[in-house]
Design a protein around this motif. Structure first.
Motif, PDB file in Angstrom:
ATOM      1  N   GLU A  77       0.821  -1.210   0.000  1.00 39.78           N
ATOM      2  CA  GLU A  77       0.000   0.000   0.000  1.00 39.78           C
ATOM      3  C   GLU A  77       0.858   1.264   0.000  1.00 39.78           C
ATOM      4  O   GLU A  77       0.451   2.300  -0.540  1.00 39.78           O
ATOM      5  CB  GLU A  77      -0.982   0.009   1.176  1.00 39.78           C
ATOM      6  CG  GLU A  77      -0.357   0.184   2.539  1.00 39.78           C
ATOM      7  CD  GLU A  77       0.053  -1.126   3.180  1.00 39.78           C
ATOM      8  OE1 GLU A  77       0.273  -1.125   4.407  1.00 39.78           O
ATOM      9  OE2 GLU A  77       0.158  -2.143   2.471  1.00 39.78           O
ATOM     10  N   PHE A 261      -1.983  -9.638  -4.810  1.00 45.42           N
ATOM     11  CA  PHE A 261      -2.640  -8.395  -4.409  1.00 45.42           C
ATOM     12  C   PHE A 261      -3.589  -7.912  -5.498  1.00 45.42           C
ATOM     13  O   PHE A 261      -4.741  -7.547  -5.229  1.00 45.42           O
ATOM     14  CB  PHE A 261      -1.589  -7.322  -4.115  1.00 45.42           C
ATOM     15  CG  PHE A 261      -2.169  -5.959  -3.848  1.00 45.42           C
ATOM     16  CD1 PHE A 261      -2.656  -5.636  -2.600  1.00 45.42           C
ATOM     17  CD2 PHE A 261      -2.239  -5.005  -4.860  1.00 45.42           C
ATOM     18  CE1 PHE A 261      -3.209  -4.383  -2.354  1.00 45.42           C
ATOM     19  CE2 PHE A 261      -2.784  -3.759  -4.627  1.00 45.42           C
ATOM     20  CZ  PHE A 261      -3.266  -3.445  -3.370  1.00 45.42           C
ATOM     21  N   TYR A 265      -7.672  -7.579  -5.022  1.00 47.73           N
ATOM     22  CA  TYR A 265      -7.986  -6.175  -4.752  1.00 47.73           C
ATOM     23  C   TYR A 265      -9.483  -5.919  -4.878  1.00 47.73           C
ATOM     24  O   TYR A 265     -10.138  -6.382  -5.805  1.00 47.73           O
ATOM     25  CB  TYR A 265      -7.221  -5.302  -5.739  1.00 47.73           C
ATOM     26  CG  TYR A 265      -7.470  -3.815  -5.629  1.00 47.73           C
ATOM     27  CD1 TYR A 265      -6.685  -3.017  -4.812  1.00 47.73           C
ATOM     28  CD2 TYR A 265      -8.479  -3.212  -6.368  1.00 47.73           C
ATOM     29  CE1 TYR A 265      -6.898  -1.659  -4.727  1.00 47.73           C
ATOM     30  CE2 TYR A 265      -8.699  -1.851  -6.291  1.00 47.73           C
ATOM     31  CZ  TYR A 265      -7.906  -1.080  -5.471  1.00 47.73           C
ATOM     32  OH  TYR A 265      -8.124   0.267  -5.401  1.00 47.73           O
ATOM     33  N   VAL A 284      -8.231   0.528  -1.761  1.00 45.08           N
ATOM     34  CA  VAL A 284      -8.247  -0.730  -1.041  1.00 45.08           C
ATOM     35  C   VAL A 284      -8.355  -0.473   0.462  1.00 45.08           C
ATOM     36  O   VAL A 284      -7.802   0.484   0.987  1.00 45.08           O
ATOM     37  CB  VAL A 284      -6.965  -1.530  -1.360  1.00 45.08           C
ATOM     38  CG1 VAL A 284      -5.733  -0.864  -0.800  1.00 45.08           C
ATOM     39  CG2 VAL A 284      -7.098  -2.953  -0.855  1.00 45.08           C
ATOM     40  N   SER A 286      -7.461  -1.616   4.146  1.00 44.19           N
ATOM     41  CA  SER A 286      -6.384  -2.401   4.736  1.00 44.19           C
ATOM     42  C   SER A 286      -6.247  -2.080   6.212  1.00 44.19           C
ATOM     43  O   SER A 286      -6.754  -1.070   6.703  1.00 44.19           O
ATOM     44  CB  SER A 286      -5.057  -2.118   4.019  1.00 44.19           C
ATOM     45  OG  SER A 286      -4.672  -0.763   4.192  1.00 44.19           O
ATOM     46  N   ARG A 288      -3.236  -2.982   9.636  1.00 47.33           N
ATOM     47  CA  ARG A 288      -2.019  -3.641  10.096  1.00 47.33           C
ATOM     48  C   ARG A 288      -2.311  -4.450  11.360  1.00 47.33           C
ATOM     49  O   ARG A 288      -3.270  -4.178  12.082  1.00 47.33           O
ATOM     50  CB  ARG A 288      -0.932  -2.603  10.394  1.00 47.33           C
ATOM     51  CG  ARG A 288      -0.483  -1.786   9.194  1.00 47.33           C
ATOM     52  CD  ARG A 288       0.157  -2.646   8.129  1.00 47.33           C
ATOM     53  NE  ARG A 288       1.311  -3.374   8.629  1.00 47.33           N
ATOM     54  CZ  ARG A 288       2.543  -2.866   8.700  1.00 47.33           C
ATOM     55  NH1 ARG A 288       2.776  -1.631   8.301  1.00 47.33           N
ATOM     56  NH2 ARG A 288       3.542  -3.598   9.157  1.00 47.33           N
ATOM     57  N   TRP A 299     -10.691 -11.202   5.454  1.00 45.68           N
ATOM     58  CA  TRP A 299      -9.461 -10.448   5.219  1.00 45.68           C
ATOM     59  C   TRP A 299      -8.359 -11.421   4.825  1.00 45.68           C
ATOM     60  O   TRP A 299      -8.367 -12.582   5.238  1.00 45.68           O
ATOM     61  CB  TRP A 299      -9.048  -9.683   6.482  1.00 45.68           C
ATOM     62  CG  TRP A 299     -10.006  -8.588   6.846  1.00 45.68           C
ATOM     63  CD1 TRP A 299     -11.249  -8.723   7.391  1.00 45.68           C
ATOM     64  CD2 TRP A 299      -9.793  -7.192   6.667  1.00 45.68           C
ATOM     65  NE1 TRP A 299     -11.829  -7.496   7.563  1.00 45.68           N
ATOM     66  CE2 TRP A 299     -10.962  -6.534   7.135  1.00 45.68           C
ATOM     67  CE3 TRP A 299      -8.737  -6.428   6.180  1.00 45.68           C
ATOM     68  CZ2 TRP A 299     -11.089  -5.151   7.111  1.00 45.68           C
ATOM     69  CZ3 TRP A 299      -8.854  -5.048   6.154  1.00 45.68           C
ATOM     70  CH2 TRP A 299     -10.023  -4.422   6.608  1.00 45.68           C
ATOM     71  N   ALA A 301      -3.888 -11.801   3.963  1.00 47.87           N
ATOM     72  CA  ALA A 301      -2.555 -11.214   4.110  1.00 47.87           C
ATOM     73  C   ALA A 301      -1.625 -11.836   3.077  1.00 47.87           C
ATOM     74  O   ALA A 301      -1.370 -13.044   3.112  1.00 47.87           O
ATOM     75  CB  ALA A 301      -2.007 -11.435   5.515  1.00 47.87           C
ATOM     76  N   THR A 329       0.311  -6.898   6.125  1.00 44.32           N
ATOM     77  CA  THR A 329      -0.842  -6.011   6.061  1.00 44.32           C
ATOM     78  C   THR A 329      -2.044  -6.856   5.672  1.00 44.32           C
ATOM     79  O   THR A 329      -1.952  -7.691   4.767  1.00 44.32           O
ATOM     80  CB  THR A 329      -0.638  -4.889   5.022  1.00 44.32           C
ATOM     81  OG1 THR A 329       0.478  -4.084   5.403  1.00 44.32           O
ATOM     82  CG2 THR A 329      -1.878  -4.007   4.933  1.00 44.32           C
ATOM     83  N   TRP A 330      -3.147  -6.652   6.361  1.00 43.44           N
ATOM     84  CA  TRP A 330      -4.383  -7.362   6.037  1.00 43.44           C
ATOM     85  C   TRP A 330      -5.200  -6.535   5.058  1.00 43.44           C
ATOM     86  O   TRP A 330      -5.338  -5.327   5.222  1.00 43.44           O
ATOM     87  CB  TRP A 330      -5.201  -7.626   7.302  1.00 43.44           C
ATOM     88  CG  TRP A 330      -4.557  -8.595   8.241  1.00 43.44           C
ATOM     89  CD1 TRP A 330      -3.814  -8.305   9.343  1.00 43.44           C
ATOM     90  CD2 TRP A 330      -4.590 -10.023   8.148  1.00 43.44           C
ATOM     91  NE1 TRP A 330      -3.367  -9.451   9.943  1.00 43.44           N
ATOM     92  CE2 TRP A 330      -3.835 -10.526   9.236  1.00 43.44           C
ATOM     93  CE3 TRP A 330      -5.172 -10.924   7.256  1.00 43.44           C
ATOM     94  CZ2 TRP A 330      -3.658 -11.889   9.452  1.00 43.44           C
ATOM     95  CZ3 TRP A 330      -4.998 -12.283   7.472  1.00 43.44           C
ATOM     96  CH2 TRP A 330      -4.255 -12.755   8.554  1.00 43.44           C
ATOM     97  N   TYR A 331      -5.744  -7.201   4.019  1.00 44.30           N
ATOM     98  CA  TYR A 331      -6.570  -6.539   3.015  1.00 44.30           C
ATOM     99  C   TYR A 331      -7.978  -7.136   3.034  1.00 44.30           C
ATOM    100  O   TYR A 331      -8.149  -8.355   3.157  1.00 44.30           O
ATOM    101  CB  TYR A 331      -5.974  -6.704   1.613  1.00 44.30           C
ATOM    102  CG  TYR A 331      -4.599  -6.103   1.469  1.00 44.30           C
ATOM    103  CD1 TYR A 331      -4.430  -4.747   1.247  1.00 44.30           C
ATOM    104  CD2 TYR A 331      -3.461  -6.901   1.567  1.00 44.30           C
ATOM    105  CE1 TYR A 331      -3.170  -4.191   1.120  1.00 44.30           C
ATOM    106  CE2 TYR A 331      -2.197  -6.354   1.449  1.00 44.30           C
ATOM    107  CZ  TYR A 331      -2.061  -4.998   1.223  1.00 44.30           C
ATOM    108  OH  TYR A 331      -0.808  -4.456   1.096  1.00 44.30           O
ATOM    109  N   LYS A 333     -11.233  -8.617   1.697  1.00 39.48           N
ATOM    110  CA  LYS A 333     -11.580  -9.388   0.504  1.00 39.48           C
ATOM    111  C   LYS A 333     -13.063  -9.296   0.174  1.00 39.48           C
ATOM    112  O   LYS A 333     -13.446  -9.229  -0.995  1.00 39.48           O
ATOM    113  CB  LYS A 333     -11.181 -10.848   0.689  1.00 39.48           C
ATOM    114  CG  LYS A 333     -11.387 -11.702  -0.557  1.00 39.48           C
ATOM    115  CD  LYS A 333     -10.823 -13.095  -0.369  1.00 39.48           C
ATOM    116  CE  LYS A 333     -10.955 -13.915  -1.656  1.00 39.48           C
ATOM    117  NZ  LYS A 333     -10.391 -15.279  -1.492  1.00 39.48           N
TER     118      LYS A 333
END
Length: 335
Positions: A77, A261, A265, A284, A286, A288, A299, A301, A329-331, A333
């Protein structure tokens, strides 16, 4: 006390990079190189030729720094934000060169020369993988004179820029013929095999390029020109064409976490700052490790091998802070 060196070794994305080289090169870029460039550009007595040379060198240096930060394991990010400066520096050079402006003409990248072609397709590929498609029209303007001239480049930009058609010619056979054959194939297994061939031949195909073999010469004093060896353009094609990369995703030059990623995304409202007038309103989502979960759902990673978890809003995002391939870093989904 945290073992910074150990964390860096765990975080870096290629094994050649040392923390000493990375820290020294980054520091000297901001403390020496950039102030020097700014002073020289402020000298209005400099000729247009000298200004163009300075601006091109500055753009190349800014691009190298972005590649180096990716190689060093910086969070994706953060790199997404760094990309704006890269494009701006190339635009400054392009304006001085007359490529963009009131009467655009030519290109700042000469596709016939691999040393100029590769920066163009790498920039386009990295932009796609970082899911900054909003920047692609600006990048495409830098290549005005080569619109419709190269199949690899067109395959990268055509999904995002209206009016681009099929192109059946390309400037550099290696490793791109195999990549184009992969795109043309209707057989998923053949697609994967051909793209594997292209990825595995990418580094050797670039023998003679200034960056080739530079990992042998770096030291902790910042000497050397190694910023990472990454086939961003081939990886972007894998993402765009949904090619199975399981057979080659662990290859040294393949940026697998960027592909993961890009594939995962999702655009979400910015939870931190209200949008500026006229600015994009989605990005996105995100968080931490240690931060509260901003939204309930699934989420993932990238640096925990794509691990997925379900979280409730307000729960603390789990660790570790450093995964096998970089800072975690967690994104988000989806729900």
């Amino acid at each position: 006390m945290e073992d910074i060196k150990t964390n860096f070794l765990e975080r870096r994305r290629q094994p050649f990079l040392t923390e000493g080289f990375y820290r020294t090169w980054e520091r000297e870029t901001f403390e020496i190189a950039r102030p020097t460039t700014e002073r020289m550009l402020a000298d209005h007595s400099a000729s247009l030729r000298d200004r163009k040379a300075l601006l091109r060198a500055h753009a190349s240096e800014t691009t190298d720094l972005l590649h180096l930060r990716y190689t060093a394991g910086e969070p994706i990010e953060k790199l997404r934000g760094d990309l704006d400066e890269v494009v701006e520096t190339w635009e400054a050079f392009a304006r001085a060169a007359g490529v963009i402006g009131a009467n655009p003409a030519g290109s700042i990248f000469g596709f016939g020369y691999r040393s100029e072609y590769l920066p163009a397709v790498l920039l386009a590929g990295l932009t796609i993988l970082l899911r900054r498609e909003d920047l692609l029209p600006r990048i495409d303007a830098l290549c005005f004179g080569f619109h419709g001239a190269d199949a690899i480049y067109e395959e990268l930009v055509a999904p995002f820029i209206p009016g681009r058609g099929f192109v059946d010619t390309w400037y550099h056979a290696e490793p791109y013929t195999a990549a184009l054959d992969a795109i043309d194939s209707d057989d998923p297994a053949e697609q994967s095999a051909l793209m594997k061939e292209a990825v595995e031949r990418w580094y050797a195909s670039n023998e003679g390029m200034p960056f080739h073999g530079t990992h042998k010469d770096i030291d902790d004093e910042g000497h050397g020109g190694y910023f990472g060896y990454w086939c961003f353009e081939l990886a972007a094609l894998c993402y765009l064409k949904d090619i199975d990369d399981s057979r080659f995703r662990n290859h040294l030059t393949y940026p697998k976490d960027l592909v993961d990623f890009a594939r995962a995304y999702r655009t979400e409202p910015d939870r931190r700052l209200p949008p500026e007038p006229g600015a994009a309103t989605f990005q996105v989502l995100s968080a931490r490790p240690g931060e509260p979960c901003p939204r309930e759902g699934v989420w993932f990673a990238v640096h925990l091998r794509g691990k997925e978890i379900r979280m409730r809003q307000g729960e603390t995002m789990p660790g570790p802070e450093i995964g096998p391939s970089g800072a975690v870093t967690w994104y988000f989904k989806g729900p």
